[in-house]
Write a protein that holds these residues in place. Structure first.
Motif, mmCIF file in Angstrom:
data_model
loop_
_atom_site.group_PDB
_atom_site.id
_atom_site.type_symbol
_atom_site.label_atom_id
_atom_site.label_comp_id
_atom_site.label_asym_id
_atom_site.label_seq_id
_atom_site.Cartn_x
_atom_site.Cartn_y
_atom_site.Cartn_z
ATOM 1 N N LEU A 183 -5.800 13.992 -5.153
ATOM 2 C CA LEU A 183 -6.213 13.199 -3.984
ATOM 3 C C LEU A 183 -6.872 14.088 -2.935
ATOM 4 N N PRO A 184 -8.092 13.786 -2.507
ATOM 5 C CA PRO A 184 -8.738 14.589 -1.465
ATOM 6 C C PRO A 184 -7.959 14.520 -0.143
ATOM 7 N N LYS A 185 -8.135 15.547 0.647
ATOM 8 C CA LYS A 185 -7.430 15.584 1.939
ATOM 9 C C LYS A 185 -7.858 14.443 2.849
ATOM 10 N N SER A 186 -9.097 13.965 2.650
ATOM 11 C CA SER A 186 -9.588 12.908 3.544
ATOM 12 C C SER A 186 -8.969 11.539 3.247
ATOM 13 N N ALA A 187 -8.130 11.465 2.222
ATOM 14 C CA ALA A 187 -7.494 10.181 1.909
ATOM 15 C C ALA A 187 -6.575 9.777 3.058
ATOM 16 N N ILE A 188 -6.635 8.476 3.387
ATOM 17 C CA ILE A 188 -5.807 8.010 4.502
ATOM 18 C C ILE A 188 -4.488 7.478 3.960
ATOM 19 N N LYS A 189 -3.417 8.123 4.357
ATOM 20 C CA LYS A 189 -2.094 7.701 3.898
ATOM 21 C C LYS A 189 -1.687 6.426 4.642
ATOM 22 N N PRO A 190 -1.383 5.353 3.903
ATOM 23 C CA PRO A 190 -1.024 4.113 4.598
ATOM 24 C C PRO A 190 0.373 4.198 5.229
ATOM 25 N N GLN A 228 0.821 -1.222 0.000
ATOM 26 C CA GLN A 228 0.000 0.000 0.000
ATOM 27 C C GLN A 228 0.849 1.263 0.000
ATOM 28 N N VAL A 229 1.903 1.247 0.810
ATOM 29 C CA VAL A 229 2.774 2.425 0.862
ATOM 30 C C VAL A 229 3.439 2.650 -0.500
ATOM 31 N N LEU A 230 3.918 1.565 -1.103
ATOM 32 C CA LEU A 230 4.528 1.688 -2.433
ATOM 33 C C LEU A 230 3.523 2.283 -3.427
ATOM 34 N N PHE A 251 -10.096 5.350 -2.374
ATOM 35 C CA PHE A 251 -11.461 5.845 -2.158
ATOM 36 C C PHE A 251 -12.285 4.769 -1.442
ATOM 37 N N LEU A 252 -12.158 3.537 -1.903
ATOM 38 C CA LEU A 252 -12.929 2.457 -1.282
ATOM 39 C C LEU A 252 -12.418 2.172 0.136
ATOM 40 N N CYS A 253 -11.106 2.317 0.354
ATOM 41 C CA CYS A 253 -10.551 2.173 1.713
ATOM 42 C C CYS A 253 -11.155 3.234 2.626
ATOM 43 N N HIS A 254 -11.280 4.433 2.060
ATOM 44 C CA HIS A 254 -11.848 5.561 2.805
ATOM 45 C C HIS A 254 -13.309 5.257 3.191
#
Ligand code: BES
Ligand code: ZN
Length: 620
Positions: A471-478, A358-360, A407-410
């Motif tokens: 990318l929206p700000k609400s995206a969760i960075k892994p 995910q990080v990659l 998006f789906l993770c969010h």
């Protein structure tokens, strides 16, 4: 009176038929921007292919018989074709039908117009492909793994099915099919259908696909191919010399199928097999139903690239089962599949492993967005694309895959895994063997989930994710604690605390190495790269993922000692994902471009048309 009565009855019946047809045809009430066909009026429901593989002339020739659903009054069927030679069209009574081809477009091909009689619901088209058919790649023995026999394979996605079968080349049109394929005696033939497991002496094979599929999932391959079972419903096809290695690499296939079915419902396609192709295959994998096509570059002897199987398998639900309505909705195929792939990988290999991936992917996505910004392509960073008039290949970027996935993770985070999985299960079930566009998905999501909770609805921020750029700000960075260790090593190196020789890379997997190279590349200079190449021998590794990253970085930093290895790589691999970063770094300097052109001139003989087009676009 009698005449009047009869007229009334017939009219009523016609009226009823009209209404029934209308119900059916209503299924497709929009225009597909990448197809000339008219499924709003006449729609293919079934196809019988009868094709002979001519290994000398490099053509497929024979016929396709189409079953049609007609809207009352519709009389002209329009099909997509490109570079096909049509020799005749008839109905099942053997009456010739009038047909003509429209104007040619370099990307979309030519519409084929066929005038149907009132009773014509089944028609036969005699045709053949041309030797340079864009979907097909004909390999000579030298270009295969075993180097003993010729090999043929097709790649239909996105709009290349029309280059080997006249069809309604729009993902929303689904049909069942049968096929009879005649190949060289002693060769196997395979399709996205029920497949043989043994070579037949006469080279004649029959196939059946009883679930409706879109044209981009039509697939064919032939060559000296053998089979090995891996589980009760799954196995590997490959050239004999590759078979055991591939079987070892993909040994966990059955487990993946079981986990996937537990997540989102029964596997609906009967068998799941994988065909490992020669190295020229332009993609990592292609989700042809029942038979994923895969690049041999994932056979790395460490099982580090098996997520490819999870990905293509996941398409059995997201894509093959519920299909993007048009290529503008491509993220519904790939974003869902990347999300689903992540869930399968988490189940089979654990969270820490998947967090590295995910990080990659997140870092790649940020880089892609930055590059697209620079190139003035921000409109293409929306999930909902507008590819009107353009090659749908333009939509193939990390946006659909990873912005879609995150998006789906969010959404998963907002509503919780249990609710989310429940929703996805019913989403797949209620749209089985159908198609979906972005707006339909939003409506379903709101209705089934978000409208139930105003907090969810607000946090979901759907319109920014789907219709907004970047990318929206609400995206969760892994985050990945495994890769944080790599960061520590890199910090120690760049701050001068540790010399290259004393960097502790014990226990590194391919993903650690990949991250190490990429992060190193953000800061390194030529002398540091030269030193690392000596110590870590990156130029001589066999893992294509690492080679690709290292070679692109070498070119960028003007390191030229590994040009022979780069040349060998570019000559032996045709996977576009690896070619593009290297060629594009080369194209940035005049020396590099000259060298790249010289290499490409020779290497392109071994590439599929998809890769040839992308690389020539770049070098021109
Ligand atoms: N369906 C795609 C490949 C594709 C997309 C072909 C669009 C033509 C047009 C396939 O499922 C895919 O995503 N392949 C990836 C694999 C990866 C994400 C594991 C690839 O080829 O790199
Ligand atoms: Zn995919």
């Amino acid at each position: 009176m009698l005449v009047l009565l009869l007229t009334v009855i017939v009219t009523c019946q016609n009226e009823k038929k009209y209404k029934d047809d209308e119900k059916k045809i209503k299924l497709i009430s929009f225009d597909d921007p990448h197809s000339y066909s008219n499924p709003q009026k006449i729609r293919i429901t079934h196809m019988d292919l009868d094709l002979k593989i001519d290994w000398k002339a490099h053509i497929l020739s024979g016929k396709v018989t189409l079953n049609l659903d007609k809207y009352a009054g519709a009389d002209t069927l329009i099909l997509d074709t490109r570079q096909l030679i049509i020799s005749g069209v008839s109905n099942t009574n053997n009456d010739s039908l009038t047909y003509w081809l429209g104007k040619t477009d370099a990307v979309f091909g030519q519409p084929l117009y066929i005038v149907l009689g009132k009773k014509d619901h089944r028609i036969i088209i005699n045709y053949q492909t041309q030797p340079n058919c864009p979907a097909l790649q004909w390999l000579n023995a030298e270009q295969t793994h075993d180097k003993t026999d010729e090999f043929l394979y097709s790649q239909s996605q996105a709009i290349l099915a029309r280059t080997w079968v006249p069809c309604q080349d729009a993902p929303a049109v689904k049909f069942t099919y049968t096929a009879k394929i005649t190949t060289k005696p002693g060769y196997l033939a395979l399709m996205s259908a029920t497949n043989p497991q043994k070579i037949k002496a006469d080279g004649v094979y029959t196939f059946e696909m009883e679930q409706p599929i879109s044209s981009y999932l039509l697939a064919l391959s032939s060559g000296k191919i053998s089979f090995k079972a891996l589980g009760k419903n799954c196995g590997i096809y490959a050239e004999p010399g590759m078979l055991d290695k591939a079987a070892w690499e993909f040994a966990e296939m059955q487990k993946m199928i079981d986990e996937a079915s537990k997540l989102y419902g029964t596997y609906m396609w009967n068998r799941y097999d994988v065909l490992v192709l020669p190295p020229s295959f332009p993609f990592g994998g292609m989700e042809n139903p029942r038979l994923t096509f895969a690049t041999p570059t994932v056979i790395t002897s460490d099982r580090s690239q098996v997520s490819l199987i999870a990905h293509e398998l996941a398409h059995s639900w997201s894509g093959n089962f519920v299909t993007n309505a048009t290529w503008n909705d491509f993220w519904l195929n790939e974003g869902f599949t990347n999300y689903f792939e992540q869930r399968i990988m988490e189940k089979v290999y654990g969270k820490p492993y998947d967090q590295m991936r995910q990080v990659l992917a997140w870092n790649d996505l940020e880089k892609t967005i930055a590059e697209m910004k620079q190139d003035g392509l921000m409109a293409d960073t929306k999930l909902k694309l507008n590819l009107q008039g353009r090659d749908p290949d333009d939509g193939l970027s990390d946006i659909a895959y990873d912005k879609g996935r995150f998006f789906l993770c969010h959404l998963e985070k907002i509503v919780g895994k249990t609710q989310w999985d429940h929703f996805l299960n019913s989403y797949f079930k209620s749209h089985a063997f159908g198609f979906m566009d972005t707006e339909g998905f939003i409506a379903y999501l709101n209705q089934e989930l978000l409208d139930k909770n105003s907090k969810w609805k607000k946090e979901a921020n759907i319109s920014e994710w789907i219709y907004g750029e970047g990318l929206p700000k609400s995206a969760i960075k892994p985050v990945s604690s495994e890769l944080n260790k790599v960061d520590k090593i890199l910090n120690a190196y760049f701050s001068g605390t540790l010399k290259t020789e004393s960097l502790d890379t014990s226990g590194f997997t391919t993903h650690h190495w990949q991250y190490l190279i990429r992060q190193f590349g953000l800061k390194a200079n030529l002398s540091q790269l030269t030193e690392w190449d000596k110590v870590f021998k990156f130029s001589d590794r066999s893992n294509a993922e690492l080679c690709c990253d290292w070679y692109a970085l070498s070119v960028r930093l003007k390191f030229t000692q590994n040009r022979p290895q780069i040349e060998t790589f570019l000559n032996s691999v045709g996977r576009r994902k690896f070619l593009m970063p290297i060629y594009s770094e080369l194209a940035k300097s005049s020396e590099g471009k000259k060298w790249a052109n010289a290499v490409f001139l020779n290497a392109k003989k071994g590439y599929h048309s998809v890769s040839v087009n992308s690389v020539s676009g770049l070098l021109n």
